[in-house]
Design an enzyme around this catalytic site. Structure first.
Site, PDB file in Angstrom:
ATOM      1  N   GLY A 215       0.818  -1.195   0.000  1.00 19.97           N
ATOM      2  CA  GLY A 215       0.000   0.000   0.000  1.00 19.97           C
ATOM      3  C   GLY A 215       0.855   1.249   0.000  1.00 19.97           C
ATOM      4  O   GLY A 215       2.080   1.198   0.089  1.00 19.97           O
ATOM      5  N   GLY A 217       2.227   4.767   1.629  1.00 16.90           N
ATOM      6  CA  GLY A 217       2.463   5.350   2.948  1.00 16.90           C
ATOM      7  C   GLY A 217       3.890   5.154   3.406  1.00 16.90           C
ATOM      8  O   GLY A 217       4.657   4.367   2.830  1.00 16.90           O
ATOM      9  N   ILE A 219       5.121   3.756   6.149  1.00 15.45           N
ATOM     10  CA  ILE A 219       5.502   2.443   6.688  1.00 15.45           C
ATOM     11  C   ILE A 219       5.647   1.404   5.576  1.00 15.45           C
ATOM     12  O   ILE A 219       6.659   0.692   5.533  1.00 15.45           O
ATOM     13  CB  ILE A 219       4.503   1.991   7.770  1.00 15.45           C
ATOM     14  CG1 ILE A 219       4.519   2.987   8.940  1.00 15.45           C
ATOM     15  CG2 ILE A 219       4.864   0.597   8.261  1.00 15.45           C
ATOM     16  CD1 ILE A 219       3.481   2.706  10.001  1.00 15.45           C
ATOM     17  N   GLU A 238      -2.201  -3.362  -6.076  1.00 19.10           N
ATOM     18  CA  GLU A 238      -3.120  -2.421  -6.715  1.00 19.10           C
ATOM     19  C   GLU A 238      -2.366  -1.200  -7.238  1.00 19.10           C
ATOM     20  O   GLU A 238      -2.678  -0.662  -8.284  1.00 19.10           O
ATOM     21  CB  GLU A 238      -4.234  -2.003  -5.754  1.00 19.10           C
ATOM     22  CG  GLU A 238      -3.784  -1.283  -4.513  1.00 19.10           C
ATOM     23  CD  GLU A 238      -4.943  -0.983  -3.567  1.00 19.10           C
ATOM     24  OE1 GLU A 238      -5.942  -1.727  -3.578  1.00 19.10           O
ATOM     25  OE2 GLU A 238      -4.836  -0.001  -2.803  1.00 19.10           O
ATOM     26  N   LEU A 313      -5.212   3.254  11.275  1.00 14.84           N
ATOM     27  CA  LEU A 313      -5.158   4.386  12.194  1.00 14.84           C
ATOM     28  C   LEU A 313      -5.299   3.936  13.648  1.00 14.84           C
ATOM     29  O   LEU A 313      -4.716   4.537  14.550  1.00 14.84           O
ATOM     30  CB  LEU A 313      -6.291   5.381  11.877  1.00 14.84           C
ATOM     31  CG  LEU A 313      -6.252   6.043  10.505  1.00 14.84           C
ATOM     32  CD1 LEU A 313      -7.541   6.837  10.267  1.00 14.84           C
ATOM     33  CD2 LEU A 313      -5.036   6.951  10.380  1.00 14.84           C
ATOM     34  N   GLY A 336      -8.312  -0.925  -0.944  1.00 13.38           N
ATOM     35  CA  GLY A 336      -8.049  -2.333  -1.215  1.00 13.38           C
ATOM     36  C   GLY A 336      -7.534  -3.110  -0.026  1.00 13.38           C
ATOM     37  O   GLY A 336      -7.120  -4.264  -0.178  1.00 13.38           O
ATOM     38  N   LYS A 361      -0.015  11.956  18.077  1.00 13.27           N
ATOM     39  CA  LYS A 361       0.048  13.258  18.754  1.00 13.27           C
ATOM     40  C   LYS A 361       1.114  13.291  19.847  1.00 13.27           C
ATOM     41  O   LYS A 361       0.835  13.519  21.017  1.00 13.27           O
ATOM     42  CB  LYS A 361      -1.330  13.627  19.312  1.00 13.27           C
ATOM     43  CG  LYS A 361      -2.363  13.878  18.210  1.00 13.27           C
ATOM     44  CD  LYS A 361      -3.652  14.454  18.743  1.00 13.27           C
ATOM     45  CE  LYS A 361      -4.610  14.772  17.590  1.00 13.27           C
ATOM     46  NZ  LYS A 361      -5.894  15.330  18.080  1.00 13.27           N
TER      47      LYS A 361
END
Length: 431
Positions: A215, A217, A219, A238, A313, A336, A361
Site C-alpha cells: 500500500g 504510505g 511504513i 493495486e 489508524l 483495497g 500526537k
C-alpha cells in the site's frame, strides 16, 4: 474510415468536449494521476452551466475549482476514497461518500448500482491499431468505459502505453482532447525512525520468493527499503510506485516464483515519478488490469506466499482495524486493504500485515485501544486480521482467542500505555 481519420474527426478542445455532458450525468474519473487535468479544468470553468452533474472518483489528487461548496447543485463530487483534495469537503458534508471495497466498484458499475454516464480519463497516444492505454488508472474505469454514453480521453504523450486489460479503442471514444503537460509526480512519503523500526520487523518475516502487495504510505515504503537484498520477489498489487521500482533496480524482484501470471508484475494504477511512468511504457514485464482482477482475493490468493502490507489508524484489543476514520469523521476509505488481507489469508503461506505507529500526537494517544472510538468505520474485521506490527514488535492474531489477542496487542503497545490497557482489558474480562 481509418483509425487516423476517426481520430481527426473526434479531436476537439476541452471546452467543446463539455458539450457532451448532460444535466444529471455522473462522470467517472480514474484514481490519482489518471485524472485528466484539461478536461476537469474545463468542467470547472463551465460548472455553473450544469445542473445535477456528479463526478465519481476514488482518489482525487488535485483540487479543481468544481470542488466548490457554492456550486454543489451544479456539480457535486462523489468520493469513493477521501484524499487531501476532498477530505475537508467530505467532513463538511458538501462532498458525498460512497462506501465500497475497491475490488467491487466495477461490479457496482456493471450492475447499474453506481451510474457511469460519462468517462473522463488520461490516455496514451493511439497506436497503429486504434488503441489507447489508460495505464495510469484502469481500476474501475474500464468497467465505466463499457457502460458510458460518452468516453472522453485526454491524450498525452507522457502517459505510458502499458500492456494488460487497459486499452480503449477509438470506436469507443466520443471525444479526444490533446495535452502535453508532464504527468503529475507523487514522491515517496517521508520515513522516520518509527517507520523504519516497523519496516524491519515486517521485512524479517518476508521470505525470498514472496509475492508482494504494498500500500501507499511511509511504513509500507519503509518495508520496501528493507527488502532490497531479498531474492525472486514478485509483485501483484493495486498500486505500482517508485518503491517497487527500487526493488526492481536492486534485482530483488524477478516474478519468477509467482504462481499466478509468473514473470509479470500486475497492478491497477500508478502513482510515482516520471521515471516510473517511463519504465511502464511498453514494458512486457508489467500488466495493468482492472481492479476486480488485481484485487480479487481469489485471483491474487492463487500466488503462494502472498504478502499484503497495509496501514491502519487504530486497532482494538480484538483486532478490529479502523483504517479510514477516527470516530465518525472520515479520513480516507476502505480502498483495497480488506481485498488483500483476504487474498493473503487465502494464499498458501500468505501473510497479511497491518502496520501502525503505537501512538499519535507526540505519544499522548495510544493507537492500540480497548475498543475503537465510537462511530469508527471497521476496515478490516477481527476475523481477517493476521499480523499487527508497531515499532515495539509483532502480534500474530489469527487462531488466537480474544484473551490471547489482547495480551499480544498490549505487548506491542507503547510502554506508557500498557498498564492502562491491561487494566481496561481486565474490566472487559479479556485478562
Amino acid at each position: 474510415m481509418s483509425v487516423q481519420e476517426a481520430y481527426a474527426q473526434k479531436k476537439m478542445t476541452a471546452s467543446d468536449a463539455m458539450r457532451l455532458i448532460k444535466d444529471g450525468d455522473e462522470i467517472v474519473v480514474p484514481t490519482g494521476v489518471g485524472e485528466p487535468p484539461a478536461l476537469l479544468t474545463a468542467l470547472s470553468e463551465q460548472r455553473r452551466s450544469f445542473k445535477g452533474v456528479k463526478v465519481a472518483q476514488i482518489l482525487a489528487i488535485r483540487k479543481y475549482a468544481y470542488l466548490d461548496p457554492e456550486t454543489v447543485d451544479n456539480i457535486r463530487h462523489v468520493a469513493l476514497f477521501y484524499g487531501a483534495a476532498t477530505r475537508t469537503g467530505g467532513q463538511e458534508g458538501w462532498i458525498d461518500f460512497l462506501p465500497n471495497y475497491f475490488s467491487e466498484i466495477p461490479c457496482l458499475i456493471r450492475r447499474g448500482l453506481m451510474p457511469a454516464d460519462v468517462v473522463f480519463s488520461m490516455a496514451s497516444p493511439m497506436d497503429a491499431h486504434g488503441y489507447f492505454s489508460i495505464s495510469l488508472g484502469a481500476d474501475y474505469t474500464m468497467a465505466a468505459v463499457a457502460r458510458a454514453r460518452a468516453v472522453l480521453l485526454e491524450v498525452n504523450p507522457n502517459v505510458p502505453f502499458a500492456y494488460g486489460n487497459c486499452h480503449v479503442h477509438i470506436s469507443q471514444v466520443a471525444g479526444l482532447v490533446e495535452s502535453d503537460e508532464p504527468v503529475m509526480e507523487v514522491g515517496l512519503p517521508s520515513i522516520g525512525p518509527v517507520q523504519e523500526a516497523i519496516g524491519k520487523y515486517v521485512a524479517e518475516l518476508i521470505d525470498d520468493g514472496a509475492t508482494l502487495q504494498i500500500g501507499y504510505g511511509g511504513i509500507p515504503d519503509a518495508v520496501v527499503m528493507q527488502l532490497t537484498t531479498k531474492h525472486d520477489l514478485g509483485i501483484h498489487t493495486e498500486m505500482i510506485g517508485d518503491g517497487i521500482l527500487t526493488l526492481l533496480e536492486a534485482g530483488a524482484v524477478t516474478n519468477r516464483r509467482k504462481n499466478y501470471l509468473p514473470g509479470k508484475m500486475v497492478a491497477t494504477f500508478a502513482l510515482g515519478s516520471k521515471k516510473l511512468y517511463t519504465f511502464m511504457d511498453r514494458n512486457p514485464a508489467l500488466e495493468i488490469h482492472p481492479v476486480d482482477y488485481t484485487n480479487s482475493p481469489t485471483l491474487a490468493g492463487q500466488n503462494d506466499n502472498l504478502v499484503a502490507i497495509n496501514a491502519t489508524l487504530q486497532i482494538d484489543l480484538l483486532g478490529q482495524c479502523g483504517s479510514e476514520s477516527l470516530g465518525h469523521v472520515l479520513h480516507s476509505g476502505t480502498g483495497g486493504q480488506a481485498d488483500f488481507v483476504r487474498a493473503a489469508n487465502l494464499s498458501r503461506g500468505g501473510k497479511a500485515f497491518i502496520v501502525l505507529p503505537s501512538t499519535a500526537k507526540h505519544v499522548t494517544i495510544s493507537r492500540i485501544v480497548p475498543v475503537l472510538s465510537p462511530g469508527t468505520h471497521v476496515s478490516t474485521s477481527k476475523n481477517d486480521v493476521n499480523y499487527v506490527v508497531t515499532e515495539y514488535g509483532v502480534a500474530q492474531l489469527r487462531g488466537k482467542s480474544a484473551k490471547q489477542r489482547a495480551l499480544e496487542l498490549i505487548s506491542i503497545a507503547h510502554p506508557k500505555f500498557r498498564a492502562e490497557l491491561a487494566e481496561q482489558a481486565r474490566v472487559m474480562k479479556l485478562m
